[in-house]
Design a protein around this motif. Structure first.
Motif: not given
Length: 338
Positions: A6-8, A43-45, A54-56, A115-116
């Motif tokens: 997921v680039q953005a 997360l995708y949206f 999510a500290r990502s 993944g999260v």
């Protein structure tokens, strides 16, 4: 190797990325099946604030429900792990804090979530890396598809266990999605008397098709109280319904998370002297879930509506991961499919 990236926000696709090399105490996993859940869709949206919580950071590498085979070992890992069929714990604690040392690594403030959280690359890929201490071996009787459903199953197992309900007790499950249906099956396997309540007719029809006889809408819910109520929905009003529906002295278990804050009248809890408890993740129920699948006590396979390849994911994510009519709520991914 190929991975879904997921680039953005709302922008994903399969990319060629470097194949991971396991570090000390780690192994590389060749993914055989991975599940897609609501967290992945969120997360995708997700906007910048959702990603920060999510500290990502973008680009994201999703996927925390999986089964695969150990294909490479990092320094210090016993050779016997090579070739093992495994799944693993989504939550990876620091191992040093009081929570980790007390057996609550899934609540570690500095935990990674595969993944999260904290950018740990997930399993929507041909291969990814895991700490060997976070792995659980899958017996041959647990198929790859079942293995990818261990993580959601462990959430459901923990929710049912948290009710502390004895055999014969009456339990209401709110939400006939993946976790709710698994809760109903684990409750049934424990000898509990199960009702399930939902919103849409297709989801309730499916619940009946897979053996949950008493499935109703909120409007048709009997005028009664249950020994325990599990909220496995994402509705902001569901916790209040759970508190209203539990008997005095009963237990409410909250495992669903709504996008908006939920409001509960704590006066009802007090007057009923009811107990409310939250469940975060399946970490403490993974082995019990594997055992239940292996024995046939719980069969999660009816949940699966389709199995797709990595290249199919962007269109499905963009559409909100629509459910296949008349079939289960779960989409699985086979990364070997081109």
């Amino acid at each position: 190797m190929r991975a879904f990236v997921v680039q953005a926000r709302e922008c994903g696709g399969v990319r060629e990325v470097d194949s991971p090399t396991p570090g000390p105490g780690q192994v590389a996993i060749d993914v055989r099946r991975a599940g897609v859940c609501g967290t992945d869709v969120s997360l995708y949206f997700g906007d910048d604030e959702r990603i920060r919580r999510a500290r990502s950071h973008h680009p994201l590498r999703l996927g925390h429900e999986w089964a695969g085979v150990v294909s490479a070992l990092g320094p210090g890992v016993e050779a016997s792990w090579l070739g093992r069929r495994v799944t693993g714990d989504t939550m990876i604690g620091c191992g040093h804090c009081e929570r980790c040392r007390s057996g609550f690594h899934h609540l570690c403030e500095d935990r990674y979530e595969v993944g999260v959280r904290r950018d740990w690359p997930g399993a929507l890929a041909e291969r990814f890396v895991m700490p060997v201490d976070s792995l659980f071996v899958l017996p041959e009787s647990v198929t790859w598809e079942m293995g990818a459903l261990v993580e959601p199953g462990a959430n459901a197992y923990r929710a049912v266990h948290a009710t502390q309900a004895p055999p014969g007790a009456r339990v209401l499950v709110i939400g006939p999605g993946t976790i709710g249906l698994l809760c109903a099956w684990f409750a049934d396997a424990a000898g509990l008397d199960v009702d399930i309540v939902g919103v849409t007719k297709p989801s309730l029809d499916f619940a009946r098709e897979v053996g949950i006889g008493r499935a109703s809408t909120i409007e048709d819910l009997p005028e009664t109280e249950w020994d325990a109520v599990i909220d496995a929905s994402t509705g902001a009003d569901a916790p209040a319904l759970a508190v209203r529906s539990v008997r005095p002295g009963g237990r409410v278990v909250l495992i669903g998370i709504a996008e908006q804050p939920s409001e509960v009248d704590t006066r009802v809890l007090v007057r009923k002297e009811a107990t409310a408890t939250g469940v975060l993740g399946g970490s403490l129920g993974l082995q019990a879930t594997i055992d239940a699948y292996a024995s046939g006590a719980v069969n999660p396979l009816p949940l699966i509506s389709r199995t797709v390849g990595l290249e199919d994911l962007d269109a499905l994510f963009a559409a909100g991961m629509p459910q296949v009519e008349g079939r289960g709520p779960k989409t699985l991914v086979d990364p070997t499919r081109h």
